[in-house]
Design a protein around this motif. Structure first.
Motif, PDB file in Angstrom:
ATOM      1  N   ARG A 173       0.782  -1.640   0.733  1.00 54.89           N
ATOM      2  CA  ARG A 173       0.047   0.531   0.520  1.00 54.89           C
ATOM      3  C   ARG A 173       1.150   0.837   0.045  1.00 54.89           C
ATOM      4  O   ARG A 173       0.016   2.278  -0.488  1.00 54.89           O
ATOM      5  CB  ARG A 173      -0.769   0.237   1.030  1.00 54.89           C
ATOM      6  CG  ARG A 173      -2.021  -0.800   0.959  1.00 54.89           C
ATOM      7  CD  ARG A 173      -3.317  -0.831   2.089  1.00 54.89           C
ATOM      8  NE  ARG A 173      -2.632  -1.201   3.190  1.00 54.89           N
ATOM      9  CZ  ARG A 173      -2.631  -2.431   4.347  1.00 54.89           C
ATOM     10  NH1 ARG A 173      -3.319  -3.304   3.576  1.00 54.89           N
ATOM     11  NH2 ARG A 173      -2.623  -1.921   5.383  1.00 54.89           N
ATOM     12  N   PRO A 174       1.532   1.587   1.374  1.00 53.38           N
ATOM     13  CA  PRO A 174       2.272   2.336   1.403  1.00 53.38           C
ATOM     14  C   PRO A 174       3.719   3.045  -0.163  1.00 53.38           C
ATOM     15  O   PRO A 174       3.162   4.186  -0.914  1.00 53.38           O
ATOM     16  CB  PRO A 174       3.497   2.196   2.004  1.00 53.38           C
ATOM     17  CG  PRO A 174       2.817   1.244   3.118  1.00 53.38           C
ATOM     18  CD  PRO A 174       2.178   0.761   1.981  1.00 53.38           C
ATOM     19  N   ALA A 175       3.687   1.807  -0.999  1.00 53.62           N
ATOM     20  CA  ALA A 175       3.916   1.970  -2.451  1.00 53.62           C
ATOM     21  C   ALA A 175       3.529   3.303  -3.339  1.00 53.62           C
ATOM     22  O   ALA A 175       4.111   3.582  -4.236  1.00 53.62           O
ATOM     23  CB  ALA A 175       4.791   0.981  -3.005  1.00 53.62           C
ATOM     24  N   ALA A 176       2.484   3.155  -3.264  1.00 54.24           N
ATOM     25  CA  ALA A 176       1.222   4.055  -4.408  1.00 54.24           C
ATOM     26  C   ALA A 176       1.673   5.864  -4.293  1.00 54.24           C
ATOM     27  O   ALA A 176       1.342   6.054  -4.849  1.00 54.24           O
ATOM     28  CB  ALA A 176       0.077   3.394  -4.384  1.00 54.24           C
ATOM     29  N   GLN A 177       2.468   5.866  -2.810  1.00 55.92           N
ATOM     30  CA  GLN A 177       2.689   7.010  -2.615  1.00 55.92           C
ATOM     31  C   GLN A 177       3.844   7.625  -3.354  1.00 55.92           C
ATOM     32  O   GLN A 177       4.622   8.363  -3.008  1.00 55.92           O
ATOM     33  CB  GLN A 177       2.482   7.612  -1.804  1.00 55.92           C
ATOM     34  CG  GLN A 177       1.141   7.068  -1.173  1.00 55.92           C
ATOM     35  CD  GLN A 177       0.010   8.881  -2.119  1.00 55.92           C
ATOM     36  OE1 GLN A 177       0.209  10.110  -2.214  1.00 55.92           O
ATOM     37  NE2 GLN A 177      -1.259   8.265  -2.165  1.00 55.92           N
ATOM     38  N   ASP A 178       4.832   7.057  -3.319  1.00 58.24           N
ATOM     39  CA  ASP A 178       6.135   6.843  -3.595  1.00 58.24           C
ATOM     40  C   ASP A 178       6.751   6.672  -4.676  1.00 58.24           C
ATOM     41  O   ASP A 178       6.605   5.762  -5.746  1.00 58.24           O
ATOM     42  CB  ASP A 178       7.085   5.248  -2.920  1.00 58.24           C
ATOM     43  CG  ASP A 178       8.648   4.891  -2.652  1.00 58.24           C
ATOM     44  OD1 ASP A 178       8.815   6.416  -3.185  1.00 58.24           O
ATOM     45  OD2 ASP A 178       9.182   4.663  -2.273  1.00 58.24           O
ATOM     46  N   LEU A 179       7.161   7.931  -5.543  1.00 56.98           N
ATOM     47  CA  LEU A 179       6.767   7.969  -6.860  1.00 56.98           C
ATOM     48  C   LEU A 179       8.919   7.920  -7.203  1.00 56.98           C
ATOM     49  O   LEU A 179       8.695   7.211  -8.429  1.00 56.98           O
ATOM     50  CB  LEU A 179       7.310   9.930  -6.932  1.00 56.98           C
ATOM     51  CG  LEU A 179       5.650  10.251  -6.977  1.00 56.98           C
ATOM     52  CD1 LEU A 179       6.401  11.486  -6.690  1.00 56.98           C
ATOM     53  CD2 LEU A 179       5.212  10.052  -8.394  1.00 56.98           C
ATOM     54  N   PHE A 201       6.743  14.328 -14.442  1.00 61.74           N
ATOM     55  CA  PHE A 201       7.805  13.814 -12.987  1.00 61.74           C
ATOM     56  C   PHE A 201       9.109  13.650 -14.463  1.00 61.74           C
ATOM     57  O   PHE A 201       9.886  13.559 -13.293  1.00 61.74           O
ATOM     58  CB  PHE A 201       7.822  12.077 -12.497  1.00 61.74           C
ATOM     59  CG  PHE A 201       6.664  12.779 -11.556  1.00 61.74           C
ATOM     60  CD1 PHE A 201       6.416  13.801 -10.723  1.00 61.74           C
ATOM     61  CD2 PHE A 201       5.076  11.734 -12.265  1.00 61.74           C
ATOM     62  CE1 PHE A 201       5.200  14.646 -10.008  1.00 61.74           C
ATOM     63  CE2 PHE A 201       3.375  12.039 -11.239  1.00 61.74           C
ATOM     64  CZ  PHE A 201       3.849  13.167  -9.916  1.00 61.74           C
ATOM     65  N   VAL A 202       9.333  13.854 -14.993  1.00 59.22           N
ATOM     66  CA  VAL A 202      10.547  13.761 -16.491  1.00 59.22           C
ATOM     67  C   VAL A 202      11.083  14.876 -15.485  1.00 59.22           C
ATOM     68  O   VAL A 202      11.207  16.050 -15.623  1.00 59.22           O
ATOM     69  CB  VAL A 202      10.442  14.241 -17.446  1.00 59.22           C
ATOM     70  CG1 VAL A 202      11.716  14.464 -18.252  1.00 59.22           C
ATOM     71  CG2 VAL A 202      10.028  12.709 -18.205  1.00 59.22           C
ATOM     72  N   GLY A 203      12.917  14.188 -14.747  1.00 54.99           N
ATOM     73  CA  GLY A 203      13.731  15.482 -14.602  1.00 54.99           C
ATOM     74  C   GLY A 203      13.651  15.690 -13.296  1.00 54.99           C
ATOM     75  O   GLY A 203      14.167  16.247 -12.359  1.00 54.99           O
ATOM     76  N   GLN A 204      12.531  15.204 -12.119  1.00 56.30           N
ATOM     77  CA  GLN A 204      12.524  15.164 -11.329  1.00 56.30           C
ATOM     78  C   GLN A 204      13.002  13.874  -9.951  1.00 56.30           C
ATOM     79  O   GLN A 204      12.647  12.910 -10.548  1.00 56.30           O
ATOM     80  CB  GLN A 204      11.101  14.678  -9.975  1.00 56.30           C
ATOM     81  CG  GLN A 204      10.854  15.288  -9.244  1.00 56.30           C
ATOM     82  CD  GLN A 204       9.644  15.023  -8.678  1.00 56.30           C
ATOM     83  OE1 GLN A 204       8.731  15.880  -8.911  1.00 56.30           O
ATOM     84  NE2 GLN A 204       8.665  14.357  -7.188  1.00 56.30           N
ATOM     85  N   ASN A 205      14.230  14.651  -9.192  1.00 60.31           N
ATOM     86  CA  ASN A 205      14.664  13.738  -8.661  1.00 60.31           C
ATOM     87  C   ASN A 205      14.184  12.620  -7.664  1.00 60.31           C
ATOM     88  O   ASN A 205      13.390  13.451  -7.359  1.00 60.31           O
ATOM     89  CB  ASN A 205      15.847  14.341  -7.668  1.00 60.31           C
ATOM     90  CG  ASN A 205      17.104  13.675  -7.158  1.00 60.31           C
ATOM     91  OD1 ASN A 205      17.572  12.221  -8.087  1.00 60.31           O
ATOM     92  ND2 ASN A 205      17.091  13.939  -5.319  1.00 60.31           N
TER      93      ASN A 205
END
Length: 364
Positions: A173-179, A201-205
């Protein structure tokens, strides 16, 4: 399949007379006559139809079938599959230029270190061939997950030619909030598997660049409306199955917010709403275990959404803005509807997992 394909000449299977058992589904338009198109399927999961009328069907245990003019073929050349629990060979999608390119896209559960993950296979199938050629996995979720649940996964071609794929959170479940993970997301890729430059999210660290939206639980349905807007249908827990209007970069809340509850009866997360998290366009409570979806084009139900129910054995028709459930289409043909679409003839086509049959419901 779209309404634009209705002019295509389609050869329906010439089934043996004994197998041609029609049933009716009561509807607001009157009784809809339901006819078997393909029978004898083993846990069918997805289907699509080529411009020449050839029907492509996936069976979860690992078979890709083509059916035309009463003859079926098993297509070889598939990769190794993870076939435990909800895993296996999942969706099939023929792009709009299939007649010219002969390219085919499949989603499947790919064995990975420590488990398995949703993946996308691109291949070609030359006319008359019975084996995939040039097969390559152009995407697989990272970093991978254990367990055999919540793979998603539908694949759809967007109006601009990019591909959208739905991925479940794999029971984590928590992985769904982990980019940094693909779990619980809708991804967008090019047809070669590369990342479109305008993904949010291209380029987002620390973010996976394929992610288009996130915070999903187990989205097993996806459909574009006539305007080109993507909607995704996903399983909630106990209650709270959702239809979501997908926007780039948006967070759909799982498991922080939900209209369902844990199977223990306990509250999920922080309630039903939170700033920065999207609300569903529609939700079901109790859960119906939704499968795939389609927006109809033309006729009395133009613009309405159909969603299959695996739990309650019907097809839900949603209409209006905001969406509401207008009716439930059900008969002995609609047992565990796994996929639903509008056929090249404009009628409703759907797969019954229990009956092992692809059906056509004729619209008046």
């Amino acid at each position: 399949m779209t309404r634009a394909a209705i002019a295509t000449t389609l050869s329906i299977l010439a089934l043996p007379a004994a197998a041609q058992e029609e049933v009716d589904i009561a509807s607001s338009l009157g009784d809809l006559t339901v006819t078997p198109i393909v029978q004898g399927l083993d846990m069918p999961w997805g289907f699509d139809v080529a411009p020449d009328g050839t029907i492509f069907i996936t069976e979860k245990a690992g078979s890709l079938l083509t059916v035309r003019d009463g003859a079926s073929e098993r297509i070889s050349g598939l990769p190794e599959l993870y076939t435990q629990r909800q895993g296996g060979l999942l969706d099939v999608m023929l792009p709009r230029d299939f007649a010219e390119t002969r390219e085919i896209f499949l989603t499947y559960s790919r064995p990975q270190k420590g488990g398995a993950g949703t993946a996308v296979l691109k291949a070609t199938l030359p006319e008359g061939a019975t084996a995939l050629e040039n097969a390559q996995t152009i995407f697989e979720m990272a970093p991978g997950s254990s367990g055999g649940a919540h793979f998603g996964s539908r694949i759809r071609e967007a109006p601009d030619g990019t591909l959208f794929v739905t991925i479940g959170e794999r029971g984590d479940r928590p992985a769904a909030q982990d980019l940094s993970r693909h779990n619980g997301s809708v991804i967008r890729i090019n047809r070669d598997g590369s990342v479109p430059d305008d993904n949010p999210f291209v380029g987002q660290n620390g973010a996976q660049p394929e992610i288009w939206s996130y915070g999903h639980r187990n989205p097993q349905g996806a459909a574009f409306d006539a305007s080109g807007q993507l909607f995704v249908v996903e399983h909630g827990a106990q209650g709270g199955d959702e239809v979501n209007r997908i926007a780039p970069g948006a967070n759909y809340g799982w498991p922080v917010i939900s209209y369902g509850r844990h199977y223990s009866g306990a509250q999920i997360g922080e309630g039903t709403a939170k700033d920065g998290m999207e609300q569903p366009e529609f939700y079901w409570d109790p859960s119906i275990a939704p499968s795939d979806a389609v927006f109809l084009e033309g006729g009395d139900w133009n613009g309405d959404m159909l969603v299959g129910s695996l739990k309650f054995n019907y097809i839900s028709r949603l209409t209006g803005d905001p969406l509401r459930e207008a009716e439930r289409l059900e008969s002995e043909a609609t047992l565990r509807v796994r996929d639903v679409d509008q056929g090249p003839d404009g009628d409703i086509w759907f797969l019954s997992e229990v009956n092992g049959t692809l059906y056509r419901a004729a619209l008046p």
